[in-house]
Design a protein around this motif. Structure first.
Motif, short mmCIF file in Angstrom:
data_model
loop_
_atom_site.label_atom_id
_atom_site.label_comp_id
_atom_site.label_asym_id
_atom_site.label_seq_id
_atom_site.Cartn_x
_atom_site.Cartn_y
_atom_site.Cartn_z
N GLY A 36 0.82 -1.21 0.00
CA GLY A 36 0.00 0.00 0.00
C GLY A 36 0.85 1.25 0.00
O GLY A 36 0.51 2.25 -0.63
N LYS A 37 2.01 1.18 0.70
CA LYS A 37 2.88 2.36 0.78
C LYS A 37 4.30 1.93 1.13
O LYS A 37 4.50 1.05 1.97
N ILE A 38 5.27 2.56 0.47
CA ILE A 38 6.68 2.41 0.82
C ILE A 38 7.24 3.81 1.03
O ILE A 38 7.09 4.68 0.17
N SER A 39 7.86 4.02 2.17
CA SER A 39 8.48 5.31 2.48
C SER A 39 9.98 5.12 2.64
O SER A 39 10.43 4.22 3.34
N LEU A 40 10.74 5.96 1.96
CA LEU A 40 12.20 5.99 2.09
C LEU A 40 12.55 7.23 2.90
O LEU A 40 12.23 8.34 2.51
N LEU A 41 13.18 7.02 4.07
CA LEU A 41 13.52 8.14 4.95
C LEU A 41 15.01 8.43 4.86
O LEU A 41 15.83 7.52 4.99
N PHE A 42 15.32 9.68 4.63
CA PHE A 42 16.69 10.14 4.47
C PHE A 42 17.06 11.12 5.57
O PHE A 42 16.20 11.84 6.08
N SER A 43 18.32 11.15 5.90
CA SER A 43 18.84 12.15 6.81
C SER A 43 18.82 13.50 6.09
O SER A 43 19.36 13.63 4.99
N LEU A 44 18.16 14.47 6.69
CA LEU A 44 18.08 15.80 6.08
C LEU A 44 19.47 16.40 5.91
O LEU A 44 19.77 17.03 4.89
N LYS A 45 20.33 16.17 6.88
CA LYS A 45 21.70 16.67 6.81
C LYS A 45 22.43 16.07 5.60
O LYS A 45 23.14 16.77 4.89
N SER A 46 22.23 14.79 5.35
CA SER A 46 22.92 14.16 4.22
C SER A 46 22.41 14.71 2.89
O SER A 46 23.16 14.80 1.93
N ILE A 47 21.13 15.09 2.83
CA ILE A 47 20.60 15.67 1.60
C ILE A 47 21.25 17.02 1.33
O ILE A 47 21.65 17.31 0.20
N PHE A 48 21.41 17.82 2.35
CA PHE A 48 22.08 19.11 2.17
C PHE A 48 23.54 18.93 1.75
O PHE A 48 24.10 19.76 1.05
N ASN A 49 24.15 17.84 2.19
CA ASN A 49 25.53 17.53 1.80
C ASN A 49 25.62 16.73 0.50
O ASN A 49 26.69 16.31 0.11
N LYS A 50 24.46 16.50 -0.14
CA LYS A 50 24.35 15.75 -1.40
C LYS A 50 24.92 14.34 -1.29
O LYS A 50 25.53 13.82 -2.20
N GLN A 51 24.70 13.70 -0.12
CA GLN A 51 25.15 12.32 0.07
C GLN A 51 23.99 11.34 0.09
O GLN A 51 24.19 10.15 -0.10
N TYR A 52 22.76 11.79 0.33
CA TYR A 52 21.53 11.00 0.26
C TYR A 52 21.64 9.69 1.02
O TYR A 52 21.50 8.61 0.48
N GLN A 53 21.87 9.79 2.29
CA GLN A 53 22.01 8.62 3.16
C GLN A 53 20.63 8.12 3.56
O GLN A 53 19.88 8.79 4.27
N LEU A 54 20.30 6.90 3.09
CA LEU A 54 19.02 6.28 3.42
C LEU A 54 19.07 5.77 4.86
O LEU A 54 19.93 4.97 5.22
N LYS A 55 18.15 6.25 5.69
CA LYS A 55 18.14 5.88 7.11
C LYS A 55 17.18 4.74 7.40
O LYS A 55 17.43 3.91 8.27
N LYS A 56 16.06 4.69 6.68
CA LYS A 56 15.04 3.70 7.00
C LYS A 56 14.13 3.49 5.80
O LYS A 56 13.87 4.42 5.05
N ILE A 57 13.65 2.26 5.66
CA ILE A 57 12.62 1.93 4.68
C ILE A 57 11.41 1.43 5.46
O ILE A 57 11.54 0.52 6.29
#
Length: 87
Positions: A36-57
């Motif tokens: 029904g739903k899949i959520s990919l959670l990223f560290s906001l800090k990693s997004i600002f650093n352009k590293q896109y670290q996936l924290k949780k699915i």
């Protein structure tokens, strides 16, 4: 006392009504995953650093169908092999 970073919520990308089909070589129910739903959670800090670290699915309201036959073939190898130069 908490750090300022303790209050930062993760950024997320949500997908609804997700269906992953079986590989063509292995057809039983037709689906490996129906969610029904899949959520990919990223560290906001990693997004600002352009590293896109996936924290949780997080997968909600899902049915998972993993199968292997007597010859060792499975229905969950769903990715394609790349052809040619990856660049």
């Amino acid at each position: 006392m908490r750090n300022a970073g303790d209050h930062v919520r993760p950024a997320s990308v949500d997908f609804e009504n997700v269906v992953i089909h079986e590989s063509k070589e292995f057809i039983t129910t037709g689906h490996v995953l129906n969610a029904g739903k899949i959520s990919l959670l990223f560290s906001l800090k990693s997004i600002f650093n352009k590293q896109y670290q996936l924290k949780k699915i997080v997968v909600s309201n899902a049915a998972l169908n993993l199968q292997t036959d007597v010859d060792g073939n499975n229905n969950y190898e769903i990715w394609k092999q790349s052809s040619g130069n990856p660049n």
